[in-house]
Scaffold this active site. Sequence first.
Site, PDB file in Angstrom:
ATOM      1  N   GLY A  46       0.841  -1.185   0.000  1.00 58.40           N
ATOM      2  CA  GLY A  46       0.000   0.000   0.000  1.00 58.40           C
ATOM      3  C   GLY A  46       0.878   1.239   0.000  1.00 58.40           C
ATOM      4  N   GLN A  51       2.980   9.832   1.588  1.00 62.05           N
ATOM      5  CA  GLN A  51       4.244   9.102   1.584  1.00 62.05           C
ATOM      6  C   GLN A  51       5.139   9.446   0.397  1.00 62.05           C
ATOM      7  OE1 GLN A  51       2.219   5.129   2.363  1.00 62.05           O
ATOM      8  NE2 GLN A  51       4.183   4.908   3.431  1.00 62.05           N
ATOM      9  N   CYS A  97       5.910  -0.143   7.601  1.00 61.52           N
ATOM     10  CA  CYS A  97       5.550   1.009   6.792  1.00 61.52           C
ATOM     11  C   CYS A  97       6.748   1.419   5.940  1.00 61.52           C
ATOM     12  CB  CYS A  97       5.127   2.163   7.698  1.00 61.52           C
ATOM     13  SG  CYS A  97       4.649   3.654   6.835  1.00 61.52           S
ATOM     14  N   LEU A  98       6.508   1.731   4.677  1.00 61.86           N
ATOM     15  CA  LEU A  98       7.589   2.150   3.797  1.00 61.86           C
ATOM     16  C   LEU A  98       8.256   3.428   4.284  1.00 61.86           C
ATOM     17  CD1 LEU A  98       5.970   1.425   0.307  1.00 61.86           C
ATOM     18  CD2 LEU A  98       7.629   0.026   1.562  1.00 61.86           C
ATOM     19  N   HIS A 139      -4.608   1.011   7.487  1.00 59.73           N
ATOM     20  CA  HIS A 139      -3.247   1.552   7.598  1.00 59.73           C
ATOM     21  C   HIS A 139      -3.058   2.709   6.619  1.00 59.73           C
ATOM     22  CE1 HIS A 139       1.226   1.102   8.170  1.00 59.73           C
ATOM     23  NE2 HIS A 139       1.192   1.736   6.998  1.00 59.73           N
ATOM     24  N   GLU A 140      -3.446   2.518   5.366  1.00 58.86           N
ATOM     25  CA  GLU A 140      -3.270   3.573   4.362  1.00 58.86           C
ATOM     26  C   GLU A 140      -4.198   4.751   4.635  1.00 58.86           C
ATOM     27  OE1 GLU A 140      -0.669   3.531   2.562  1.00 58.86           O
ATOM     28  OE2 GLU A 140      -0.211   1.471   3.107  1.00 58.86           O
ATOM     29  N   HIS A 143      -2.730   7.139   6.980  1.00 60.79           N
ATOM     30  CA  HIS A 143      -1.758   8.052   6.368  1.00 60.79           C
ATOM     31  C   HIS A 143      -2.409   9.344   5.889  1.00 60.79           C
ATOM     32  CE1 HIS A 143       2.135   6.158   6.427  1.00 60.79           C
ATOM     33  NE2 HIS A 143       1.649   5.026   5.959  1.00 60.79           N
TER      34      HIS A 143
END
Length: 184
Positions: A46, A51, A97-98, A139-140, A143
């Site tokens: 995702g 991000q 997480c990225l 989760h996304e 963000h």
Amino acid sequence: MIYPIYSYGFPVLRKKAEDIDKDGDIDVKKLTEDMFETMYAANGVGLAGPQIGKSLRIFVIDADAMDPENLEGYKKVFINPEIIEEEGEEWPFEEGCLSIPKIREEVTRQEKVTINYFDENWEEHTETFDGLVARVVQHEYDHIEGILFTDHLSSFKKRLLKGKLNGISKGKVEHDYKMKFPTK
């Protein structure tokens, strides 16, 4: 185009993102193609607008990589999403997480989420997801609300991670994808 992933410490990750205007200047099809390309280059499942440094209410997911046998076909684009309901039992699962490489922690979330959103063709959808897909969506979605998975941790756990998180914001972390750091 592969964007750099913005790391922990960038203000854009803590800001509630703005809606995308359907008649505005943003080419959402190109943006979503670039977001998928960026996500795949970083081996993610995702990726949200903040991000990549864009304070926009958009995220993409492809949950197939998490569980190919059961989650095939969960490649989706969410534009201007709004969670309608979260329900069901809360269950823990280790998330990463990225934007926060090399840190994974157990986060508790509800098992189902119902969300209203537009896709890349500006078609409106209201869908309910459960299990791992619901978790990726939650989760996304966090963000675009300015929330990171580490915000769901206990105060004790946050204190234990403080040094690592500060190191990430300074670029002191191994990563194998394109990143941007606020203090580097």
